[in-house]
Design a protein around this motif. Structure first.
Motif, mmCIF file in Angstrom:
data_model
loop_
_atom_site.group_PDB
_atom_site.id
_atom_site.type_symbol
_atom_site.label_atom_id
_atom_site.label_comp_id
_atom_site.label_asym_id
_atom_site.label_seq_id
_atom_site.Cartn_x
_atom_site.Cartn_y
_atom_site.Cartn_z
ATOM 1 N N VAL A 15 5.630 -6.290 -15.318
ATOM 2 C CA VAL A 15 5.301 -5.728 -14.049
ATOM 3 C C VAL A 15 4.024 -5.913 -13.720
ATOM 4 O O VAL A 15 3.211 -6.104 -14.530
ATOM 5 N N HIS A 16 3.512 -6.339 -12.465
ATOM 6 C CA HIS A 16 2.607 -6.409 -11.791
ATOM 7 C C HIS A 16 2.405 -5.624 -10.542
ATOM 8 O O HIS A 16 3.073 -5.824 -9.830
ATOM 9 N N CYS A 17 1.132 -5.056 -10.318
ATOM 10 C CA CYS A 17 0.897 -4.166 -9.152
ATOM 11 C C CYS A 17 -0.395 -4.780 -8.646
ATOM 12 O O CYS A 17 -1.509 -4.772 -9.123
ATOM 13 N N ASN A 18 -0.275 -5.309 -7.328
ATOM 14 C CA ASN A 18 -1.275 -5.458 -6.512
ATOM 15 C C ASN A 18 -1.964 -4.038 -5.894
ATOM 16 O O ASN A 18 -1.183 -3.177 -5.008
ATOM 17 N N VAL A 19 -3.207 -3.799 -6.400
ATOM 18 C CA VAL A 19 -4.015 -2.568 -6.072
ATOM 19 C C VAL A 19 -4.889 -2.880 -4.949
ATOM 20 O O VAL A 19 -5.830 -3.887 -5.290
ATOM 21 N N TRP A 20 -4.959 -2.444 -3.856
ATOM 22 C CA TRP A 20 -5.746 -2.829 -2.850
ATOM 23 C C TRP A 20 -6.151 -1.685 -2.006
ATOM 24 O O TRP A 20 -5.741 -0.392 -1.955
ATOM 25 N N ILE A 46 0.534 6.782 -8.636
ATOM 26 C CA ILE A 46 1.231 5.495 -8.736
ATOM 27 C C ILE A 46 2.800 5.666 -8.069
ATOM 28 O O ILE A 46 3.226 4.699 -7.864
ATOM 29 N N ARG A 47 2.953 6.983 -8.053
ATOM 30 C CA ARG A 47 4.354 7.208 -7.203
ATOM 31 C C ARG A 47 4.402 6.596 -5.927
ATOM 32 O O ARG A 47 5.691 6.474 -5.361
ATOM 33 N N ASN A 48 3.063 6.341 -5.489
ATOM 34 C CA ASN A 48 3.126 5.709 -3.921
ATOM 35 C C ASN A 48 3.151 4.061 -4.138
ATOM 36 O O ASN A 48 3.227 3.536 -2.889
ATOM 37 N N ALA A 49 3.343 3.705 -5.303
ATOM 38 C CA ALA A 49 3.579 2.326 -5.505
ATOM 39 C C ALA A 49 5.017 1.704 -4.853
ATOM 40 O O ALA A 49 5.810 2.493 -5.038
ATOM 41 N N LYS A 50 4.877 0.670 -4.170
ATOM 42 C CA LYS A 50 6.125 0.127 -3.421
ATOM 43 C C LYS A 50 6.638 -1.004 -4.239
ATOM 44 O O LYS A 50 5.684 -1.990 -4.210
ATOM 45 N N MET A 51 8.033 -1.244 -4.891
ATOM 46 C CA MET A 51 8.358 -2.367 -5.338
ATOM 47 C C MET A 51 8.584 -3.337 -4.173
ATOM 48 O O MET A 51 9.250 -3.188 -3.208
ATOM 49 N N LYS A 52 8.126 -4.605 -4.248
ATOM 50 C CA LYS A 52 7.988 -5.467 -3.028
ATOM 51 C C LYS A 52 8.950 -6.818 -3.421
ATOM 52 O O LYS A 52 9.509 -7.298 -2.576
ATOM 53 N N ASN A 53 8.908 -7.326 -4.621
ATOM 54 C CA ASN A 53 9.416 -8.665 -5.002
ATOM 55 C C ASN A 53 9.728 -8.726 -6.561
ATOM 56 O O ASN A 53 9.240 -7.864 -7.259
ATOM 57 N N ASP A 75 3.136 -3.095 -5.163
ATOM 58 C CA ASP A 75 2.105 -3.000 -4.151
ATOM 59 C C ASP A 75 1.652 -1.541 -3.996
ATOM 60 O O ASP A 75 2.415 -0.495 -4.137
ATOM 61 N N LEU A 76 0.074 -1.372 -4.207
ATOM 62 C CA LEU A 76 -0.276 0.030 -4.157
ATOM 63 C C LEU A 76 -1.680 0.263 -3.403
ATOM 64 O O LEU A 76 -2.650 -0.438 -3.896
ATOM 65 N N GLU A 77 -1.443 0.772 -2.188
ATOM 66 C CA GLU A 77 -2.837 1.020 -1.566
ATOM 67 C C GLU A 77 -3.449 2.386 -2.106
ATOM 68 O O GLU A 77 -2.831 3.256 -2.184
ATOM 69 N N VAL A 78 -4.789 2.233 -2.461
ATOM 70 C CA VAL A 78 -5.456 3.173 -2.944
ATOM 71 C C VAL A 78 -6.803 3.676 -2.063
ATOM 72 O O VAL A 78 -7.204 2.688 -1.306
ATOM 73 N N GLU A 79 -7.316 4.741 -2.237
ATOM 74 C CA GLU A 79 -8.417 5.278 -1.383
ATOM 75 C C GLU A 79 -9.782 4.385 -1.996
ATOM 76 O O GLU A 79 -9.590 3.970 -3.059
#
Length: 174
Positions: free
Chosen positions: A11-16, A74-81, A102-106
């Motif tokens: 699992v990989h998460c783009n955090v931006w 992390i609940r806000n992370a969205k599965m993208k691909n 993907d996860l957008e953070v403050e």
């Protein structure tokens, strides 16, 4: 060359973070003490998929261990691909599958490594990612989720022929 029969899953998460007219990517510099890919830059949240745990729960686990992020964020992370790929590692041919989130953070979020696998954190504006690529300090499979992010979020950032080549490499159909 030896073929390894079972694919590895991770699992990989783009955090931006949105930053004015740009995007800041948050990455992790792996510890020099770990066995595989020491001292290289990695996705902020990334890890192999253990058996007996769901992909989403692995994301929660890795987010906490790697960056100190709790479930409520992390609940806000969205599965993208989901991307499968093949690679050679010394004399072994491997197949792997990455579940990309993907996860957008403050912008004021603080990261803290819990498990000792990360030495430091890097928050880099999109334009600055080129220097990481040019220095060849990015863990090899991390380009996959980052390229996927670029295609989905920043498609107009690249020339059309570059987008087509990336889509071809990632197995997208036109």
């Amino acid at each position: 060359l030896q073929f390894f029969g079972f694919p590895a899953y991770g699992v990989h998460c783009n955090v931006w973070t949105n930053f004015g007219n740009s995007i800041i990517m948050h990455l992790a510099k792996r510890s020099k003490k770990i066995k595989k890919f020491p001292n290289l830059v990695d996705n902020l949240i990334a890890g192999g998929q253990p058996s007996g745990i769901s992909i989403k729960n692995n994301l929660f686990k890795e987010a906490y261990e790697e960056a100190g992020l709790k479930k409520k964020i992390i609940r806000n992370a969205k599965m993208k691909n989901t991307v499968s790929y093949h690679h050679n590692e010394k004399t072994t041919f491997n197949s792997s599958v990455i579940f990309i989130y993907d996860l957008e953070v403050e912008k004021n979020i603080a990261f803290k490594n819990i498990d000792g696998e990360v030495d430091s954190f890097i928050s880099e504006e999109i334009n600055g990612l080129y220097s990481i690529l040019e220095k060849e300090i990015l863990k090899p499979n991390c380009i996959i989720p980052i390229a996927d992010f670029f295609l989905r979020k920043l498609g107009d950032y690249f020339p059309r022929n570059g987008i087509l080549e990336i889509k071809k490499l990632l197995g997208y159909s036109e």
